[in-house]
Write a protein that holds these residues in place. Sequence first.
Motif, PDB file in Angstrom:
ATOM      1  N   ARG A 145       0.836  -1.205   0.000  1.00  6.13           N
ATOM      2  CA  ARG A 145       0.000   0.000   0.000  1.00  6.13           C
ATOM      3  C   ARG A 145       0.871   1.256   0.000  1.00  6.13           C
ATOM      4  O   ARG A 145       0.590   2.216  -0.712  1.00  6.13           O
ATOM      5  CB  ARG A 145      -0.928   0.017   1.219  1.00  6.13           C
ATOM      6  CG  ARG A 145      -2.006  -1.035   1.179  1.00  6.13           C
ATOM      7  CD  ARG A 145      -2.839  -0.995   2.432  1.00  6.13           C
ATOM      8  NE  ARG A 145      -3.677  -2.179   2.527  1.00  6.13           N
ATOM      9  CZ  ARG A 145      -4.634  -2.334   3.412  1.00  6.13           C
ATOM     10  NH1 ARG A 145      -4.891  -1.392   4.297  1.00  6.13           N
ATOM     11  NH2 ARG A 145      -5.340  -3.439   3.439  1.00  6.13           N
ATOM     12  N   GLN A 146       1.926   1.234   0.813  1.00  5.93           N
ATOM     13  CA  GLN A 146       2.826   2.383   0.872  1.00  5.93           C
ATOM     14  C   GLN A 146       3.557   2.574  -0.452  1.00  5.93           C
ATOM     15  O   GLN A 146       3.713   3.706  -0.931  1.00  5.93           O
ATOM     16  CB  GLN A 146       3.817   2.221   2.024  1.00  5.93           C
ATOM     17  CG  GLN A 146       3.156   2.330   3.380  1.00  5.93           C
ATOM     18  CD  GLN A 146       4.064   1.929   4.529  1.00  5.93           C
ATOM     19  OE1 GLN A 146       5.049   1.217   4.351  1.00  5.93           O
ATOM     20  NE2 GLN A 146       3.715   2.381   5.723  1.00  5.93           N
ATOM     21  N   GLN A 147       3.972   1.486  -1.066  1.00  2.00           N
ATOM     22  CA  GLN A 147       4.660   1.563  -2.358  1.00  2.00           C
ATOM     23  C   GLN A 147       3.718   2.102  -3.435  1.00  2.00           C
ATOM     24  O   GLN A 147       4.094   2.980  -4.216  1.00  2.00           O
ATOM     25  CB  GLN A 147       5.183   0.175  -2.753  1.00  2.00           C
ATOM     26  CG  GLN A 147       5.945   0.169  -4.054  1.00  2.00           C
ATOM     27  CD  GLN A 147       6.430  -1.234  -4.427  1.00  2.00           C
ATOM     28  OE1 GLN A 147       5.884  -2.240  -3.975  1.00  2.00           O
ATOM     29  NE2 GLN A 147       7.448  -1.294  -5.266  1.00  2.00           N
ATOM     30  N   LEU A 148       2.507   1.586  -3.473  1.00  2.73           N
ATOM     31  CA  LEU A 148       1.526   2.057  -4.451  1.00  2.73           C
ATOM     32  C   LEU A 148       1.203   3.537  -4.216  1.00  2.73           C
ATOM     33  O   LEU A 148       1.106   4.320  -5.159  1.00  2.73           O
ATOM     34  CB  LEU A 148       0.259   1.199  -4.392  1.00  2.73           C
ATOM     35  CG  LEU A 148      -0.842   1.542  -5.382  1.00  2.73           C
ATOM     36  CD1 LEU A 148      -0.340   1.484  -6.822  1.00  2.73           C
ATOM     37  CD2 LEU A 148      -2.035   0.599  -5.187  1.00  2.73           C
ATOM     38  N   THR A 149       1.063   3.925  -2.961  1.00  2.83           N
ATOM     39  CA  THR A 149       0.808   5.322  -2.626  1.00  2.83           C
ATOM     40  C   THR A 149       1.927   6.219  -3.147  1.00  2.83           C
ATOM     41  O   THR A 149       1.659   7.270  -3.755  1.00  2.83           O
ATOM     42  CB  THR A 149       0.661   5.493  -1.095  1.00  2.83           C
ATOM     43  OG1 THR A 149      -0.486   4.758  -0.660  1.00  2.83           O
ATOM     44  CG2 THR A 149       0.509   6.950  -0.702  1.00  2.83           C
ATOM     45  N   ALA A 150       3.162   5.812  -2.940  1.00  4.25           N
ATOM     46  CA  ALA A 150       4.307   6.610  -3.399  1.00  4.25           C
ATOM     47  C   ALA A 150       4.314   6.734  -4.922  1.00  4.25           C
ATOM     48  O   ALA A 150       4.572   7.814  -5.468  1.00  4.25           O
ATOM     49  CB  ALA A 150       5.611   5.995  -2.900  1.00  4.25           C
ATOM     50  N   LEU A 152       1.715   6.439  -7.027  1.00  5.44           N
ATOM     51  CA  LEU A 152       0.583   7.254  -7.475  1.00  5.44           C
ATOM     52  C   LEU A 152       0.812   8.730  -7.160  1.00  5.44           C
ATOM     53  O   LEU A 152       0.464   9.599  -7.962  1.00  5.44           O
ATOM     54  CB  LEU A 152      -0.717   6.747  -6.846  1.00  5.44           C
ATOM     55  CG  LEU A 152      -1.165   5.357  -7.319  1.00  5.44           C
ATOM     56  CD1 LEU A 152      -2.361   4.881  -6.506  1.00  5.44           C
ATOM     57  CD2 LEU A 152      -1.469   5.347  -8.798  1.00  5.44           C
ATOM     58  N   ARG A 153       1.411   9.018  -6.000  1.00  4.74           N
ATOM     59  CA  ARG A 153       1.736  10.409  -5.661  1.00  4.74           C
ATOM     60  C   ARG A 153       2.701  10.985  -6.693  1.00  4.74           C
ATOM     61  O   ARG A 153       2.520  12.110  -7.173  1.00  4.74           O
ATOM     62  CB  ARG A 153       2.360  10.495  -4.271  1.00  4.74           C
ATOM     63  CG  ARG A 153       2.713  11.918  -3.847  1.00  4.74           C
ATOM     64  CD  ARG A 153       3.418  11.990  -2.492  1.00  4.74           C
ATOM     65  NE  ARG A 153       2.565  11.463  -1.431  1.00  4.74           N
ATOM     66  CZ  ARG A 153       2.834  10.352  -0.733  1.00  4.74           C
ATOM     67  NH1 ARG A 153       3.928   9.658  -0.973  1.00  4.74           N
ATOM     68  NH2 ARG A 153       2.019   9.950   0.209  1.00  4.74           N
ATOM     69  N   LEU A 154       3.728  10.231  -7.044  1.00  4.51           N
ATOM     70  CA  LEU A 154       4.709  10.668  -8.036  1.00  4.51           C
ATOM     71  C   LEU A 154       4.030  10.982  -9.368  1.00  4.51           C
ATOM     72  O   LEU A 154       4.283  12.024  -9.982  1.00  4.51           O
ATOM     73  CB  LEU A 154       5.776   9.578  -8.217  1.00  4.51           C
ATOM     74  CG  LEU A 154       6.893   9.847  -9.204  1.00  4.51           C
ATOM     75  CD1 LEU A 154       7.762  11.004  -8.724  1.00  4.51           C
ATOM     76  CD2 LEU A 154       7.741   8.587  -9.374  1.00  4.51           C
ATOM     77  N   TRP A 155       3.139  10.096  -9.800  1.00  5.92           N
ATOM     78  CA  TRP A 155       2.426  10.305 -11.069  1.00  5.92           C
ATOM     79  C   TRP A 155       1.552  11.557 -10.986  1.00  5.92           C
ATOM     80  O   TRP A 155       1.533  12.377 -11.890  1.00  5.92           O
ATOM     81  CB  TRP A 155       1.595   9.070 -11.408  1.00  5.92           C
ATOM     82  CG  TRP A 155       0.977   9.180 -12.769  1.00  5.92           C
ATOM     83  CD1 TRP A 155       1.504   8.763 -13.955  1.00  5.92           C
ATOM     84  CD2 TRP A 155      -0.281   9.784 -13.088  1.00  5.92           C
ATOM     85  NE1 TRP A 155       0.659   9.064 -14.980  1.00  5.92           N
ATOM     86  CE2 TRP A 155      -0.445   9.687 -14.493  1.00  5.92           C
ATOM     87  CE3 TRP A 155      -1.283  10.389 -12.346  1.00  5.92           C
ATOM     88  CZ2 TRP A 155      -1.565  10.180 -15.143  1.00  5.92           C
ATOM     89  CZ3 TRP A 155      -2.400  10.878 -12.985  1.00  5.92           C
ATOM     90  CH2 TRP A 155      -2.535  10.763 -14.376  1.00  5.92           C
ATOM     91  N   LEU A 156       0.804  11.695  -9.866  1.00  8.67           N
ATOM     92  CA  LEU A 156      -0.079  12.856  -9.722  1.00  8.67           C
ATOM     93  C   LEU A 156       0.702  14.162  -9.694  1.00  8.67           C
ATOM     94  O   LEU A 156       0.295  15.155 -10.303  1.00  8.67           O
ATOM     95  CB  LEU A 156      -0.933  12.722  -8.468  1.00  8.67           C
ATOM     96  CG  LEU A 156      -2.113  11.767  -8.569  1.00  8.67           C
ATOM     97  CD1 LEU A 156      -2.732  11.535  -7.189  1.00  8.67           C
ATOM     98  CD2 LEU A 156      -3.147  12.277  -9.533  1.00  8.67           C
ATOM     99  N   GLN A 157       1.820  14.185  -9.006  1.00  5.76           N
ATOM    100  CA  GLN A 157       2.626  15.409  -8.933  1.00  5.76           C
ATOM    101  C   GLN A 157       3.093  15.825 -10.327  1.00  5.76           C
ATOM    102  O   GLN A 157       3.185  17.012 -10.619  1.00  5.76           O
ATOM    103  CB  GLN A 157       3.813  15.204  -8.002  1.00  5.76           C
ATOM    104  CG  GLN A 157       3.426  15.145  -6.550  1.00  5.76           C
ATOM    105  CD  GLN A 157       4.566  14.706  -5.637  1.00  5.76           C
ATOM    106  OE1 GLN A 157       5.549  14.121  -6.079  1.00  5.76           O
ATOM    107  NE2 GLN A 157       4.424  15.002  -4.359  1.00  5.76           N
ATOM    108  N   ALA A 158       3.358  14.871 -11.166  1.00  8.97           N
ATOM    109  CA  ALA A 158       3.823  15.179 -12.526  1.00  8.97           C
ATOM    110  C   ALA A 158       2.686  15.559 -13.473  1.00  8.97           C
ATOM    111  O   ALA A 158       2.929  16.207 -14.498  1.00  8.97           O
ATOM    112  CB  ALA A 158       4.587  13.980 -13.098  1.00  8.97           C
ATOM    113  N   ASN A 159       1.451  15.182 -13.134  1.00 11.55           N
ATOM    114  CA  ASN A 159       0.349  15.361 -14.080  1.00 11.55           C
ATOM    115  C   ASN A 159      -0.755  16.308 -13.632  1.00 11.55           C
ATOM    116  O   ASN A 159      -1.632  16.628 -14.428  1.00 11.55           O
ATOM    117  CB  ASN A 159      -0.251  13.993 -14.443  1.00 11.55           C
ATOM    118  CG  ASN A 159       0.674  13.216 -15.334  1.00 11.55           C
ATOM    119  OD1 ASN A 159       0.746  13.471 -16.527  1.00 11.55           O
ATOM    120  ND2 ASN A 159       1.424  12.280 -14.766  1.00 11.55           N
ATOM    121  N   GLU A 160      -0.770  16.720 -12.387  1.00 12.02           N
ATOM    122  CA  GLU A 160      -1.829  17.638 -11.934  1.00 12.02           C
ATOM    123  C   GLU A 160      -1.469  19.071 -12.278  1.00 12.02           C
ATOM    124  O   GLU A 160      -0.360  19.475 -12.315  1.00 12.02           O
ATOM    125  CB  GLU A 160      -2.075  17.507 -10.443  1.00 12.02           C
ATOM    126  CG  GLU A 160      -2.880  16.288 -10.099  1.00 12.02           C
ATOM    127  CD  GLU A 160      -3.304  16.220  -8.636  1.00 12.02           C
ATOM    128  OE1 GLU A 160      -4.442  15.803  -8.412  1.00 12.02           O
ATOM    129  OE2 GLU A 160      -2.526  16.570  -7.749  1.00 12.02           O
TER     130      GLU A 160
END
Length: 160
Positions: A145-150, A152-160
């Motif tokens: 869960r922590q790995q997936l969270t990290a 997804l956060r990385l992807w969102l930071q690059a795309n939001e």
Amino acid sequence: MNQDHVDRVLEQWRNQRPDLDCLPMGLVGRLARINDLISTQVNALHACAGLEPVEFDILATLRRSGEEVTPTRLYQTLMLSSGAMSVRLDKLVERGLIYRKPHEHDRRSCKVGLTETGLTLIDRALTAHVANEQRLLAPLDVAQRQQLTALLRLWLQANE
């Protein structure tokens, strides 16, 4: 390895278009399917509490804010138009879940807060919501869960 629906689709694409790198299609396809599955289950749970998804979001936003907020802050937070927010707020006021009061510094504005009934409802709905999310994430251990969270956060930071 067990295949999911997306694996079967990707296999068909590999057979028909071996020149394409379908890894992105697999990732995005899985995210879309996950979104559909989660939305269906979350929306059904909110319906059991007598709430539409946006109503849950409004009440939850008020709850986590810990204070009265303006309708403008609400619609900006929830990405709704001001007209759509007004309609939703009217319905929640009618149901006795929120109240409006004049803004102390701006006569053109108001502040919105939870009534006791609204607070009780959102606390109960939020407890069920978090338990539902725990159930949905049960196939993953804490580290996953922590790995997936990290990721997804990385992807969102690059795309939001």
